[in-house]
Design a protein around this motif. Structure first.
Motif, PDB file in Angstrom:
ATOM      1  N   GLY A 115      32.658  76.466  67.224  1.00  0.00           N
ATOM      2  CA  GLY A 115      32.392  75.989  65.874  1.00  0.00           C
ATOM      3  C   GLY A 115      30.941  75.984  65.470  1.00  0.00           C
ATOM      4  N   LYS A 116      30.052  76.602  66.222  1.00  0.00           N
ATOM      5  CA  LYS A 116      28.645  76.597  65.845  1.00  0.00           C
ATOM      6  C   LYS A 116      28.069  78.008  65.737  1.00  0.00           C
ATOM      7  CE  LYS A 116      24.286  74.514  66.725  1.00  0.00           C
ATOM      8  NZ  LYS A 116      23.269  74.386  67.721  1.00  0.00           N
ATOM      9  N   GLN A 117      28.917  79.015  65.584  1.00  0.00           N
ATOM     10  CA  GLN A 117      28.446  80.387  65.491  1.00  0.00           C
ATOM     11  C   GLN A 117      28.029  80.749  64.061  1.00  0.00           C
ATOM     12  OE1 GLN A 117      27.709  81.215  68.724  1.00  0.00           O
ATOM     13  NE2 GLN A 117      28.407  83.259  68.209  1.00  0.00           N
ATOM     14  N   HIS A 118      28.791  80.326  63.084  1.00  0.00           N
ATOM     15  CA  HIS A 118      28.489  80.699  61.701  1.00  0.00           C
ATOM     16  C   HIS A 118      28.990  79.604  60.774  1.00  0.00           C
ATOM     17  CE1 HIS A 118      32.661  82.021  60.575  1.00  0.00           C
ATOM     18  NE2 HIS A 118      32.756  82.020  61.875  1.00  0.00           N
ATOM     19  N   LEU A 119      28.678  79.739  59.495  1.00  0.00           N
ATOM     20  CA  LEU A 119      29.010  78.735  58.461  1.00  0.00           C
ATOM     21  C   LEU A 119      28.419  77.371  58.797  1.00  0.00           C
ATOM     22  CD1 LEU A 119      32.769  79.645  57.856  1.00  0.00           C
ATOM     23  CD2 LEU A 119      30.806  80.403  56.541  1.00  0.00           C
ATOM     24  N   ASN A 120      27.163  77.387  59.270  1.00  0.00           N
ATOM     25  CA  ASN A 120      26.529  76.142  59.698  1.00  0.00           C
ATOM     26  C   ASN A 120      25.846  75.403  58.561  1.00  0.00           C
ATOM     27  OD1 ASN A 120      27.249  76.372  62.425  1.00  0.00           O
ATOM     28  ND2 ASN A 120      25.544  77.748  62.816  1.00  0.00           N
ATOM     29  N   THR A 121      25.695  76.039  57.390  1.00  0.00           N
ATOM     30  CA  THR A 121      24.976  75.368  56.301  1.00  0.00           C
ATOM     31  C   THR A 121      25.764  74.187  55.746  1.00  0.00           C
ATOM     32  OG1 THR A 121      25.905  76.991  54.774  1.00  0.00           O
ATOM     33  CG2 THR A 121      23.703  77.418  55.625  1.00  0.00           C
ATOM     34  N   LYS A 122      27.076  74.255  55.808  1.00  0.00           N
ATOM     35  CA  LYS A 122      27.870  73.143  55.288  1.00  0.00           C
ATOM     36  C   LYS A 122      28.116  72.047  56.314  1.00  0.00           C
ATOM     37  CE  LYS A 122      31.913  76.036  55.468  1.00  0.00           C
ATOM     38  NZ  LYS A 122      33.138  76.383  54.763  1.00  0.00           N
ATOM     39  N   LYS A 123      27.664  72.236  57.554  1.00  0.00           N
ATOM     40  CA  LYS A 123      27.831  71.215  58.593  1.00  0.00           C
ATOM     41  C   LYS A 123      26.554  70.380  58.661  1.00  0.00           C
ATOM     42  CE  LYS A 123      30.681  74.432  61.074  1.00  0.00           C
ATOM     43  NZ  LYS A 123      30.710  75.472  62.092  1.00  0.00           N
ATOM     44  N   THR A 159      23.655  67.802  60.295  1.00  0.00           N
ATOM     45  CA  THR A 159      22.797  67.963  61.474  1.00  0.00           C
ATOM     46  C   THR A 159      23.416  67.307  62.703  1.00  0.00           C
ATOM     47  OG1 THR A 159      20.914  67.908  59.986  1.00  0.00           O
ATOM     48  CG2 THR A 159      20.454  67.679  62.313  1.00  0.00           C
ATOM     49  N   LYS A 160      24.007  66.136  62.510  1.00  0.00           N
ATOM     50  CA  LYS A 160      24.590  65.424  63.649  1.00  0.00           C
ATOM     51  C   LYS A 160      25.751  66.223  64.236  1.00  0.00           C
ATOM     52  CE  LYS A 160      26.651  60.981  64.839  1.00  0.00           C
ATOM     53  NZ  LYS A 160      27.069  59.670  64.307  1.00  0.00           N
ATOM     54  N   ARG A 161      26.569  66.803  63.365  1.00  0.00           N
ATOM     55  CA  ARG A 161      27.715  67.588  63.829  1.00  0.00           C
ATOM     56  C   ARG A 161      27.252  68.814  64.618  1.00  0.00           C
ATOM     57  NH1 ARG A 161      32.026  70.153  59.603  1.00  0.00           N
ATOM     58  NH2 ARG A 161      33.313  71.295  61.081  1.00  0.00           N
ATOM     59  N   LYS A 162      26.215  69.498  64.110  1.00  0.00           N
ATOM     60  CA  LYS A 162      25.693  70.682  64.813  1.00  0.00           C
ATOM     61  C   LYS A 162      25.068  70.291  66.144  1.00  0.00           C
ATOM     62  CE  LYS A 162      23.510  72.076  61.059  1.00  0.00           C
ATOM     63  NZ  LYS A 162      22.681  72.859  60.127  1.00  0.00           N
ATOM     64  N   ARG A 163      24.412  69.118  66.193  1.00  0.00           N
ATOM     65  CA  ARG A 163      23.791  68.661  67.435  1.00  0.00           C
ATOM     66  C   ARG A 163      24.853  68.389  68.499  1.00  0.00           C
ATOM     67  NH1 ARG A 163      21.053  64.781  65.447  1.00  0.00           N
ATOM     68  NH2 ARG A 163      22.401  63.040  65.983  1.00  0.00           N
ATOM     69  N   PHE A 164      25.946  67.773  68.104  1.00  0.00           N
ATOM     70  CA  PHE A 164      27.004  67.486  69.074  1.00  0.00           C
ATOM     71  C   PHE A 164      27.769  68.748  69.480  1.00  0.00           C
ATOM     72  CE2 PHE A 164      26.279  63.099  67.833  1.00  0.00           C
ATOM     73  CZ  PHE A 164      26.378  62.456  69.049  1.00  0.00           C
ATOM     74  N   LEU A 165      27.792  69.743  68.601  1.00  0.00           N
ATOM     75  CA  LEU A 165      28.406  71.021  68.982  1.00  0.00           C
ATOM     76  C   LEU A 165      27.524  71.800  69.970  1.00  0.00           C
ATOM     77  CD1 LEU A 165      29.838  72.248  65.570  1.00  0.00           C
ATOM     78  CD2 LEU A 165      31.132  71.477  67.563  1.00  0.00           C
ATOM     79  N   SER A 166      26.233  71.473  70.031  1.00  0.00           N
ATOM     80  CA  SER A 166      25.327  72.151  70.960  1.00  0.00           C
ATOM     81  C   SER A 166      25.496  71.665  72.393  1.00  0.00           C
ATOM     82  CB  SER A 166      23.876  71.924  70.537  1.00  0.00           C
ATOM     83  OG  SER A 166      23.644  72.496  69.278  1.00  0.00           O
TER      84      SER A 166
END
Length: 128
Positions: free
Chosen positions: A88-96, A98-105
């Protein structure tokens, strides 16, 4: 043809001048044995059974290879756990956010049901 005979005689004279020994009276095996000392391994000392296969190992085990695709996707920790990346962190990251992207990392631990497949793909890793 005469030049070939002359060439052979000249070559023989050169070998004689260099001190080479003529090997005409000896058989091929005795000539090899006289020029080099070769250690011969007897077939009875081999436990494999086939004396022609002296280079191969006698254990008869196949060398297990790691599937490189699995080795690139998973990491084995020191305790034997297997880590993977979250989806879930490969693309379409602009609508996610910061916290969600951090936990996906952060890496995730692989579930128990998937461990046998990973063990088969990576046999030389210490997976518990």
């Amino acid at each position: 043809q005469a030049s070939h005979r002359n060439h052979g005689q000249i070559a023989a004279q050169r070998r004689g001048a260099l001190g080479a020994k003529p090997v005409q009276g000896l058989s091929a095996k005795s000539a090899i044995a006289s020029t080099a000392s070769v250690g011969v391994v007897e077939a009875s000392s081999q436990s494999c059974g086939d004396a022609s296969r002296q280079v191969t190992t006698c254990k008869g085990k196949y060398k297990l290879k790691t599937r490189k695709a699995a080795a690139k996707r998973f990491k084995v920790t020191g305790n034997g756990k297997v880590l993977r990346r979250k989806q879930g962190k490969q693309h379409l990251n602009t609508k996610k956010n910061t916290k969600r992207k951090r936990f996906l990392s952060a890496p995730a631990v692989v579930e128990k049901g998937d461990i046998p497949n990973i063990k088969a793909s990576m046999p030389n890793h210490k997976i518990k």
